[in-house]
Design a protein around this motif. Structure first.
Motif, PDB file in Angstrom:
ATOM      1  N   ALA A 158       0.869  -1.237   0.013  1.00  0.00           N
ATOM      2  CA  ALA A 158       0.072   0.028  -0.130  1.00  0.00           C
ATOM      3  C   ALA A 158       0.794   1.064  -0.017  1.00  0.00           C
ATOM      4  O   ALA A 158       0.416   2.070  -0.529  1.00  0.00           O
ATOM      5  N   ILE A 159       1.966   1.314   0.805  1.00  0.00           N
ATOM      6  CA  ILE A 159       2.783   2.359   0.876  1.00  0.00           C
ATOM      7  C   ILE A 159       3.562   2.611  -0.269  1.00  0.00           C
ATOM      8  O   ILE A 159       3.894   3.673  -0.752  1.00  0.00           O
ATOM      9  N   ALA A 160       3.974   1.342  -0.985  1.00  0.00           N
ATOM     10  CA  ALA A 160       4.782   1.380  -2.252  1.00  0.00           C
ATOM     11  C   ALA A 160       3.734   1.888  -3.278  1.00  0.00           C
ATOM     12  O   ALA A 160       4.277   2.778  -4.171  1.00  0.00           O
ATOM     13  N   ALA A 161       2.633   1.689  -3.171  1.00  0.00           N
ATOM     14  CA  ALA A 161       1.458   2.145  -4.390  1.00  0.00           C
ATOM     15  C   ALA A 161       1.544   3.653  -4.308  1.00  0.00           C
ATOM     16  O   ALA A 161       1.256   4.499  -5.276  1.00  0.00           O
ATOM     17  N   PHE A 162       1.598   4.394  -3.032  1.00  0.00           N
ATOM     18  CA  PHE A 162       1.717   5.753  -2.799  1.00  0.00           C
ATOM     19  C   PHE A 162       2.789   6.258  -3.400  1.00  0.00           C
ATOM     20  O   PHE A 162       2.897   7.323  -4.105  1.00  0.00           O
TER      21      PHE A 162
END
Length: 262
Positions: A216-220
């Motif tokens: 999820a943080i990588a997607a951001f």
């Protein structure tokens, strides 16, 4: 030196800027409308703005309401509280980037309040992707965890706005973003650290696995630079619309990542 009273003022100003929530007038004494320092409070402001939607998700999940209806209700409540501010930015950005052959034409289209075909499609995809991804995740976590997931996405997507805002110069000098000022470097750093850390904590507390949290943080982390590069290549800078579009795209990316990983 960190002053809690200044931060509370920044938080109130950020909430007022990002939503239709009215804040006490005392927080706006001698305020010139510039948000250069106040952007540090965007992640926390996002949490406060989305708190009603998160509460609805938790309550509906506990009552075994349909995940699809719950997700639609959550997205609808967010749009009502923000006045569809970010959705409007996404629509205008899609019309400008999609229909403008030149920088000047793109900026003219983005300033037009009418919705074109690119904007309409962008809105349909935004609501559809967010609702479908969130509804896929809800049955896999507890009611409390479901609300925390929504809050995590809210914090990350408002952090994304600050990041995009700071990466590019204003595309025009008479727009909302330009009048709000350029984010201070220290405020951007504070927003990035607090936004990512708080989102990671909320995701882990929600019951999301470590790989899901990382994804999820990588997607951001991928969405903001990629979109900023597209915007820079097309119009040479940010506008209020592209800042709003960044929030929408990041929320879509985060929910999609969670739907794939949880």
């Amino acid at each position: 030196m960190f002053d809690i009273r200044d931060f509370i003022d920044d938080l109130a100003r950020s909430v007022a800027f990002l939503s239709r929530i009215h804040m006490p007038q005392r927080h706006f004494v001698n305020f010139d409308g510039r948000l250069s320092r106040a952007v540090r409070a965007f992640p926390l402001a996002g949490l406060l703005i989305v708190l009603p939607a998160a509460a609805i998700v938790s309550v509906f999940s506990a009552l075994d309401v349909s995940p699809l209806f719950t997700a639609f209700a959550a997205v609808a409540v967010q749009a009502l509280i923000t006045g569809a501010l970010h959705e409007d930015g996404l629509s205008d950005t899609a019309d400008g980037l999609g229909g403008g052959r030149t920088r000047e034409k793109a900026l003219v289209i983005m300033k037009d309040s009418r919705i074109g075909s690119y904007g309409a499609v962008a809105l349909i995809l935004s609501f559809g992707l967010r609702v479908s991804a969130l509804s896929a995740v809800l049955p896999l976590v507890s009611p409390t965890g479901a609300g925390l997931l929504v809050l995590a996405a809210a914090a990350l997507s408002r952090t994304a706005m600050v990041w995009h805002w700071s990466k590019l110069p204003p595309a025009r000098h008479d727009g909302v973003a330009a009048s709000a000022g350029e984010p201070q470097a220290s405020a951007v750093t504070f927003a990035l650290i607090s936004g990512v850390v708080s989102s990671a904590i909320l995701l882990l507390l929600s019951g999301a696995s470590l790989p899901a949290t990382v994804l999820a943080i990588a997607a951001f982390a991928v969405t903001v630079p990629a979109f900023s590069q597209i915007v820079d290549g097309k119009i040479g800078g940010h506008t209020g619309d592209t800042i709003g579009a960044t929030q929408q795209l990041t929320e879509i990316a985060v929910f999609a990542a969670l739907a794939l990983a949880i």
